[in-house]
Design a protein around this motif. Structure first.
Motif, mmCIF file in Angstrom:
data_model
loop_
_atom_site.group_PDB
_atom_site.id
_atom_site.type_symbol
_atom_site.label_atom_id
_atom_site.label_comp_id
_atom_site.label_asym_id
_atom_site.label_seq_id
_atom_site.Cartn_x
_atom_site.Cartn_y
_atom_site.Cartn_z
ATOM 1 N N GLY A 159 4.524 -6.438 -1.763
ATOM 2 C CA GLY A 159 3.534 -5.779 -0.912
ATOM 3 C C GLY A 159 2.769 -6.763 -0.070
ATOM 4 N N GLY A 211 7.067 -2.236 -0.802
ATOM 5 C CA GLY A 211 7.740 -1.003 -0.437
ATOM 6 C C GLY A 211 6.757 0.078 0.009
ATOM 7 N N GLU A 212 7.265 1.300 0.030
ATOM 8 C CA GLU A 212 6.373 2.405 0.418
ATOM 9 C C GLU A 212 5.886 3.092 -0.862
ATOM 10 O OE1 GLU A 212 4.562 3.460 2.810
ATOM 11 O OE2 GLU A 212 4.000 5.105 1.502
ATOM 12 N N PRO A 213 4.613 2.912 -1.195
ATOM 13 C CA PRO A 213 4.126 3.405 -2.479
ATOM 14 C C PRO A 213 4.236 4.914 -2.658
ATOM 15 C CG PRO A 213 2.295 2.613 -1.124
ATOM 16 C CD PRO A 213 3.564 2.198 -0.452
ATOM 17 N N MET A 269 8.580 -9.422 0.876
ATOM 18 C CA MET A 269 7.347 -8.645 1.024
ATOM 19 C C MET A 269 7.480 -7.274 0.361
ATOM 20 S SD MET A 269 4.461 -8.901 2.876
ATOM 21 C CE MET A 269 3.461 -8.284 4.192
ATOM 22 N N TYR A 284 1.878 -11.824 12.963
ATOM 23 C CA TYR A 284 3.222 -11.712 12.375
ATOM 24 C C TYR A 284 3.471 -12.929 11.478
ATOM 25 C CZ TYR A 284 8.381 -11.873 12.543
ATOM 26 O OH TYR A 284 9.706 -11.955 12.238
ATOM 27 N N MET A 285 3.853 -12.667 10.231
ATOM 28 C CA MET A 285 3.977 -13.758 9.245
ATOM 29 C C MET A 285 5.420 -13.994 8.814
ATOM 30 S SD MET A 285 0.875 -13.127 6.611
ATOM 31 C CE MET A 285 1.125 -11.400 6.307
ATOM 32 N N VAL A 321 0.891 -4.887 13.014
ATOM 33 C CA VAL A 321 1.466 -6.235 13.095
ATOM 34 C C VAL A 321 1.813 -6.475 14.564
ATOM 35 C CG1 VAL A 321 3.380 -7.729 12.386
ATOM 36 C CG2 VAL A 321 2.413 -6.088 10.768
HETATM 37 N N1 SAM Z 1 4.890 0.293 3.220
HETATM 38 C C1 SAM Z 1 3.475 0.166 3.266
HETATM 39 C C2 SAM Z 1 3.005 -0.115 4.663
HETATM 40 O O1 SAM Z 1 3.814 -0.489 5.507
HETATM 41 O O2 SAM Z 1 1.809 0.036 4.899
HETATM 42 C C3 SAM Z 1 2.919 -0.868 2.309
HETATM 43 C C4 SAM Z 1 3.674 -2.157 2.151
HETATM 44 S S1 SAM Z 1 3.721 -3.195 3.583
HETATM 45 C C5 SAM Z 1 4.704 -4.531 3.009
HETATM 46 C C6 SAM Z 1 2.059 -3.795 3.648
HETATM 47 C C7 SAM Z 1 1.605 -4.366 4.963
HETATM 48 O O3 SAM Z 1 2.291 -5.558 5.226
HETATM 49 C C8 SAM Z 1 1.840 -3.453 6.148
HETATM 50 O O4 SAM Z 1 0.629 -3.225 6.850
HETATM 51 C C9 SAM Z 1 2.810 -4.238 6.993
HETATM 52 O O5 SAM Z 1 2.635 -3.986 8.355
HETATM 53 C C10 SAM Z 1 2.500 -5.659 6.610
HETATM 54 N N2 SAM Z 1 3.606 -6.592 6.882
HETATM 55 C C11 SAM Z 1 4.889 -6.463 6.490
HETATM 56 N N3 SAM Z 1 5.626 -7.503 6.942
HETATM 57 C C12 SAM Z 1 4.790 -8.307 7.637
HETATM 58 C C13 SAM Z 1 4.942 -9.524 8.351
HETATM 59 N N4 SAM Z 1 6.121 -10.139 8.447
HETATM 60 N N5 SAM Z 1 3.852 -10.073 8.921
HETATM 61 C C14 SAM Z 1 2.646 -9.469 8.837
HETATM 62 N N6 SAM Z 1 2.428 -8.317 8.172
HETATM 63 C C15 SAM Z 1 3.487 -7.736 7.590
#
Ligand code: SAM
Ligand code: SF4
Ligand code: SF4
Length: 334
Positions: A333, A72-74, A329, A194-195, A165
């Protein structure tokens, strides 16, 4: 030091402090799933700051040197700066970092710095408002994230990593403008493949831009050379611009997995320990905490989980795509 079945030490801990977010990034929390009817965790199910700090101290006692706060968004977690101050005082912890979408950084950067946070990573997928809005799906403007990055720099965080991403056909045209914008001594752009995290984003290999292609695209315009890894378990492959003006990182989790080097444990917002980003199940540490277990008992459980760890999801992905449900995710995180 603890080692798993592949002799990987437990060195890093990522702690998710909330499953909520003010963005609906299509690759992470797509609106169709995380819409108005989605039920987030009630406060009572989240670990308290005292519980997080107690667990963090136990993990550091078992060899963890680096902690990253995420979500989430910390920054949506109220009083997060207080948690930072509590964690930074743990003896033996060398590095405390935070990953954020940057939306609230203008408000919090200074306090986070004053309370001892060492490093900040900000996520931003494009400098083009139309593309960024389509990706964050809440019409959040680029300028406010840039203002957040500036606020973090002004507060003394440097260098700041910027996570992008890359999705084919969505923001691959943003790669070069992002490189140009974040090239320099104070920011390091990291381009992430992209994962297929979670079960919601309808991931497809066709949408992945391999990091090799990203590097080739950049190198055609600005010459680059690889930098050798300085630390085992480092997630990004680093490249420096040959003119000396900065570096970038690529995170090749899909096309060149790095499970062999993966030293990361993850604690979800409700206190489950996961040993892989793509795991389906976690070990419930909150139950132990709330049932009155001692530090030694909790440490023994964590040690057993790590010693039994055999995760290497990304390495297996190509041959055998996994269809079982995975943790989202936003719960554990990035
Ligand atoms: N909300 C915060 C943020 O976006 O920075 C922290 C949590 S977020 C889940 C952490 C990182 O995971 C972010 O840099 C986001 O771009 C990356 N992320 C989320 N979903 C992804 C995906 N499907 N593939 C690759 N990176 C991903
Ligand atoms: Fe929120 Fe970060 Fe996921 Fe985007 S990547 S939806 S900002 S948690
Ligand atoms: Fe680590 Fe799992 Fe990612 Fe492999 S797939 S690098 S084991 S988190």
């Amino acid at each position: 030091m603890l080692f798993d079945t592949f002799q990987r030490p437990m060195r890093d801990l990522r702690i998710s402090v909330t499953d909520r977010c003010n963005f609906r990034c299509t690759y992470c929390m797509p609106r169709e799933v995380f819409g108005a009817n989605y039920t987030f965790l009630p406060k009572s199910e989240l670990l308290s700051f005292e519980e997080i700090t107690r667990l963090a101290r136990i993990f550091v006692g078992l060899g963890v040197e680096k902690i990253r706060i995420t979500g989430g968004e910390p920054l949506l977690r109220r009083d997060l700066e207080k948690l930072i101050a509590m964690l930074v005082s743990i003896e033996g912890l060398h590095d405390l970092a935070l990953t954020t979408n940057g939306a609230l950084l203008v408000k919090y950067a200074k306090t986070l710095r004053e309370n001892g946070l060492h490093r900040v990573t900000v996520s931003l997928d494009s400098l083009d408002d139309a593309i960024f809005s389509a990706m964050n799906d809440v019409e959040f403007p680029v300028a406010r994230v840039l203002a957040g990055i500036d606020a973090a720099l002004a507060a003394g965080f440097s260098p700041i990593k910027v996570n992008m991403v890359v999705k084919r056909g969505v923001n691959d045209d943003s790669i070069l403008p992002m490189v140009a914008r974040f090239r320099g001594p104070n920011t390091i752009l990291r381009l992430i493949e992209y994962m297929d995290v979670g079960n919601s984003n309808r991931w497809h290999m066709a949408e992945v831009v391999p990091s090799a292609e990203v590097i080739a695209t950049i190198a055609r315009v600005i010459p680059l050379e690889p930098v050798s890894r300085t630390r085992a378990g480092e997630v990004a492959a680093r490249y420096r611009f040959t003119d000396g003006k900065g570096e970038i990182g690529v995170i090749t989790s899909v096309t060149q997995p790095f499970c062999g080097d993966c030293t990361r444990a993850r604690l979800s917002s409700e206190g489950k320990l996961y040993t892989c980003l793509f795991a389906g199940n976690g070990c419930d540490l909150r139950k132990l905490l709330r049932d009155g277990a001692s530090d030694a008992q909790i440490a023994a459980v964590v040690a057993n989980v790590w010693r039994a760890r055999d995760d290497r999801y990304s390495e297996k992905r190509a041959a055998n795509p996994v269809v079982e449900p995975k943790v989202e995710m936003s719960r554990i995180g990035g």
